[in-house]
Design a protein around this motif. Structure first.
Motif, PDB file in Angstrom:
ATOM      1  N   UNK A   1       0.831  -1.207   0.000  1.00  0.00           N
ATOM      2  CA  UNK A   1       0.000   0.000   0.000  1.00  0.00           C
ATOM      3  C   UNK A   1       0.865   1.257   0.000  1.00  0.00           C
ATOM      4  N   UNK A   2       1.928   1.277   0.820  1.00  0.00           N
ATOM      5  CA  UNK A   2       2.821   2.434   0.875  1.00  0.00           C
ATOM      6  C   UNK A   2       3.506   2.660  -0.466  1.00  0.00           C
ATOM      7  N   UNK A   3       3.982   1.587  -1.075  1.00  0.00           N
ATOM      8  CA  UNK A   3       4.681   1.693  -2.356  1.00  0.00           C
ATOM      9  C   UNK A   3       3.730   2.125  -3.463  1.00  0.00           C
ATOM     10  N   UNK A   4       2.526   1.596  -3.455  1.00  0.00           N
ATOM     11  CA  UNK A   4       1.529   2.017  -4.444  1.00  0.00           C
ATOM     12  C   UNK A   4       1.230   3.507  -4.313  1.00  0.00           C
ATOM     13  N   UNK A   5       1.106   3.978  -3.063  1.00  0.00           N
ATOM     14  CA  UNK A   5       0.853   5.406  -2.838  1.00  0.00           C
ATOM     15  C   UNK A   5       2.014   6.247  -3.349  1.00  0.00           C
ATOM     16  N   UNK A   6       3.243   5.777  -3.110  1.00  0.00           N
ATOM     17  CA  UNK A   6       4.415   6.516  -3.593  1.00  0.00           C
ATOM     18  C   UNK A   6       4.415   6.606  -5.118  1.00  0.00           C
ATOM     19  N   UNK A   7       3.984   5.557  -5.784  1.00  0.00           N
ATOM     20  CA  UNK A   7       3.886   5.588  -7.247  1.00  0.00           C
ATOM     21  C   UNK A   7       2.821   6.582  -7.696  1.00  0.00           C
ATOM     22  N   UNK A   8       1.692   6.589  -7.028  1.00  0.00           N
ATOM     23  CA  UNK A   8       0.635   7.550  -7.371  1.00  0.00           C
ATOM     24  C   UNK A   8       1.134   8.978  -7.198  1.00  0.00           C
ATOM     25  N   UNK A   9       1.930   9.232  -6.129  1.00  0.00           N
ATOM     26  CA  UNK A   9       2.465  10.569  -5.864  1.00  0.00           C
ATOM     27  C   UNK A   9       3.372  11.063  -6.999  1.00  0.00           C
ATOM     28  N   UNK A  10       3.867  10.154  -7.815  1.00  0.00           N
ATOM     29  CA  UNK A  10       4.754  10.570  -8.903  1.00  0.00           C
ATOM     30  C   UNK A  10       3.991  11.272 -10.030  1.00  0.00           C
ATOM     31  N   UNK A  11       2.662  11.212 -10.008  1.00  0.00           N
ATOM     32  CA  UNK A  11       1.870  11.944 -10.990  1.00  0.00           C
ATOM     33  C   UNK A  11       1.708  11.212 -12.315  1.00  0.00           C
ATOM     34  N   UNK A  12       1.231  11.945 -13.320  1.00  0.00           N
ATOM     35  CA  UNK A  12       0.933  11.348 -14.618  1.00  0.00           C
ATOM     36  C   UNK A  12       2.156  10.722 -15.271  1.00  0.00           C
ATOM     37  N   UNK A  13       3.329  11.221 -14.930  1.00  0.00           N
ATOM     38  CA  UNK A  13       4.535  10.699 -15.549  1.00  0.00           C
ATOM     39  C   UNK A  13       4.802   9.240 -15.234  1.00  0.00           C
ATOM     40  N   UNK A  14       4.132   8.703 -14.212  1.00  0.00           N
ATOM     41  CA  UNK A  14       4.370   7.317 -13.825  1.00  0.00           C
ATOM     42  C   UNK A  14       3.531   6.341 -14.645  1.00  0.00           C
ATOM     43  N   UNK A  15       2.486   6.847 -15.302  1.00  0.00           N
ATOM     44  CA  UNK A  15       1.533   5.962 -15.987  1.00  0.00           C
ATOM     45  C   UNK A  15       2.198   5.054 -17.024  1.00  0.00           C
ATOM     46  N   UNK A  16       3.050   5.554 -17.933  1.00  0.00           N
ATOM     47  CA  UNK A  16       3.675   4.645 -18.900  1.00  0.00           C
ATOM     48  C   UNK A  16       4.472   3.525 -18.249  1.00  0.00           C
ATOM     49  N   UNK A  17       5.153   3.812 -17.151  1.00  0.00           N
ATOM     50  CA  UNK A  17       5.925   2.789 -16.447  1.00  0.00           C
ATOM     51  C   UNK A  17       5.005   1.721 -15.859  1.00  0.00           C
ATOM     52  N   UNK A  18       3.880   2.159 -15.295  1.00  0.00           N
ATOM     53  CA  UNK A  18       2.936   1.222 -14.685  1.00  0.00           C
ATOM     54  C   UNK A  18       2.271   0.366 -15.758  1.00  0.00           C
ATOM     55  N   UNK A  19       1.888   0.981 -16.867  1.00  0.00           N
ATOM     56  CA  UNK A  19       1.263   0.214 -17.944  1.00  0.00           C
ATOM     57  C   UNK A  19       2.231  -0.818 -18.517  1.00  0.00           C
ATOM     58  N   UNK A  20       3.477  -0.430 -18.685  1.00  0.00           N
ATOM     59  CA  UNK A  20       4.483  -1.365 -19.189  1.00  0.00           C
ATOM     60  C   UNK A  20       4.665  -2.531 -18.220  1.00  0.00           C
ATOM     61  N   UNK A  21       4.721  -2.235 -16.923  1.00  0.00           N
ATOM     62  CA  UNK A  21       4.867  -3.292 -15.921  1.00  0.00           C
ATOM     63  C   UNK A  21       3.661  -4.227 -15.925  1.00  0.00           C
ATOM     64  N   UNK A  22       2.472  -3.667 -16.120  1.00  0.00           N
ATOM     65  CA  UNK A  22       1.261  -4.480 -16.167  1.00  0.00           C
ATOM     66  C   UNK A  22       1.297  -5.444 -17.349  1.00  0.00           C
ATOM     67  N   UNK A  23       1.730  -4.969 -18.492  1.00  0.00           N
ATOM     68  CA  UNK A  23       1.753  -5.811 -19.690  1.00  0.00           C
ATOM     69  C   UNK A  23       2.736  -6.970 -19.569  1.00  0.00           C
TER      70      UNK A  23
END
Length: 405
Positions: A159-181
């Motif tokens: 939960x803490x790590x997920x929140x830290x990723x969200x705090x990174x803003x829109x710039x984190x979305x491509x990294x998260x989508x790539x990790x999901x794929x």
């Protein structure tokens, strides 16, 4: 030396105590930091340790350069735990005060590197907090945070790590989508789906991956994927299938509530939805909160859902369940004579005073259907005196004009 885990254990308390503390700058910041660390390492009691840590945190942003120097130079986990904790606490203060401190150039690269390295959970938690409170650096920090999120099995750290990723803003979305794929771990994929919940649109391949999670054996992954797709305006029969599966397997009140909401949002108003909700009400719902939520879901599920509700009222096993069912009759049934007939039958058949009162008050709140139904009941040739008294009592409670037999 005090336990190296003390700083992680006391993080929330220390931050709350020191948030608005005024700095004391009779010495240089470096001298205060050096002196405080000497006291922390020599502390014999927790109170002494806390007081020494306060000296650093009171410096606020002025302590960041010296703490960063110590953080970068630390050769063991104990030193990194202490410095990362104090840095995170100071940066949290700045964030709460809407200040954006200037970070030494070596802080973010060191943090990014350490996030990739498995470590004591106290250090990993402090690093995740530090990444969350520091000004956003998605390109530098997202890969390490994702690596930590993927490897940790500890729910709070996830939960803490997920929140830290969200705090990174829109710039984190491509990294998260790539990790999901690339992910083959449904638990990790579910966490990533949760992080993506703010996105309004998805590329087709990401959308397909989210849909594939709807069939996962991991309940949280199913729920996160369903919520993310739902918030993006997506609709898919698999979302209902996943919600019904969650409803069937729900073990806790929270699980039941979440599954009921998902079923309500995705209902196709079919008999299978009505049957599933009715079964959940009868076998899983033990409190008024979950029971009312299921009633709402039934009311949104068309004629099969409304009939299932009426069946529940007819077969209520006790006064409490009957009262919970009738305390808020679905608006779709407030003008339905079937509802009045059920309540009158319950009133007539009631064996104890609590049931009589419950049926009486339920009827009194539905005058449009209750009055004609009661008049019809009073007109029966074989009506008993006790039944007549109960029916007249409804009108008295509701304040209606006297009802004539």
């Amino acid at each position: 030396m005090m336990s190296q885990k003390r700083t992680a254990i006391r993080a929330g308390l220390l931050a709350s105590l020191l948030l608005w503390a005024a700095p004391a700058l009779s010495q240089s910041a470096g001298e205060v930091v050096d002196g405080a660390f000497a006291k922390m390492h020599a502390a014999e009691t927790e109170q002494d340790f806390m007081q020494a840590a306060q000296e650093v945190v009171r410096l606020g942003d002025a302590a960041i350069p010296d703490l960063t120097r110590r953080f970068v130079a630390a050769q063991d986990e104990a030193g990194r735990i202490e410095t990362s904790y104090l840095l995170a606490t100071i940066l949290a203060q700045s964030k709460f005060q809407n200040k954006v401190p200037e970070l030494p150039p070596e802080l973010v690269p060191t943090l990014a590197k350490l996030l990739h390295e498995p470590a004591d959970i106290a250090l990993e938690a402090n690093l995740a907090n530090l990444a969350g409170f520091a000004p956003p650096h998605p390109k530098e920090l997202a890969p390490g945070l994702l690596a930590l999120l993927e490897r940790t099995q500890e729910p709070n750290l996830q939960a803490t790590t997920s929140a830290a990723l969200v705090y990174q803003g829109e710039g984190v979305v491509p990294f998260v989508q790539e990790a999901l794929l690339r992910s083959n771990d449904d638990r990790f994929s579910g966490n990533l789906a949760h992080i993506l919940q703010g996105s309004e649109t998805f590329p087709n391949d990401v959308k397909a991956k989210l849909r594939s999670l709807l069939g996962s054996d991991d309940a949280e992954a199913r729920q996160m994927a369903s919520r993310t797709l739902s918030k993006a305006g997506e609709r898919d029969p698999a979302m209902l299938n996943a919600a019904l599966r969650d409803l069937e397997t729900a073990q806790s009140e929270m699980d039941l509530a979440r599954a009921t909401i998902r079923v309500e949002e995705n209902t196709d108003r079919s008999q299978r939805v009505a049957d599933a909700l009715k079964t959940a009400f009868e076998t899983k719902a033990n409190r008024i909160e979950e029971r009312r939520q299921i009633i709402v879901a039934l009311s949104k599920s068309g004629p099969p859902g409304l009939q299932a509700y009426l069946d529940l009222v007819k077969n209520a096993p006790n006064v409490e369940v009957f009262e919970h069912l009738t305390i808020a009759v679905p608006s779709e049934l407030k003008n339905d004579p079937r509802m009045a007939d059920l309540l009158i039958s319950a009133l007539i058949a009631a064996k104890d005073e609590k049931m009589v009162k419950s049926a009486t008050f339920a009827l009194a709140k539905l005058p449009d259907i209750a009055q004609p139904a009661i008049k019809a009941a009073l007109a029966r040739d074989n009506i008993e005196v006790e039944t007549m008294q109960r029916l007249h009592a409804v009108g008295a409670v509701a304040g209606w004009p006297p009802l004539q037999q």
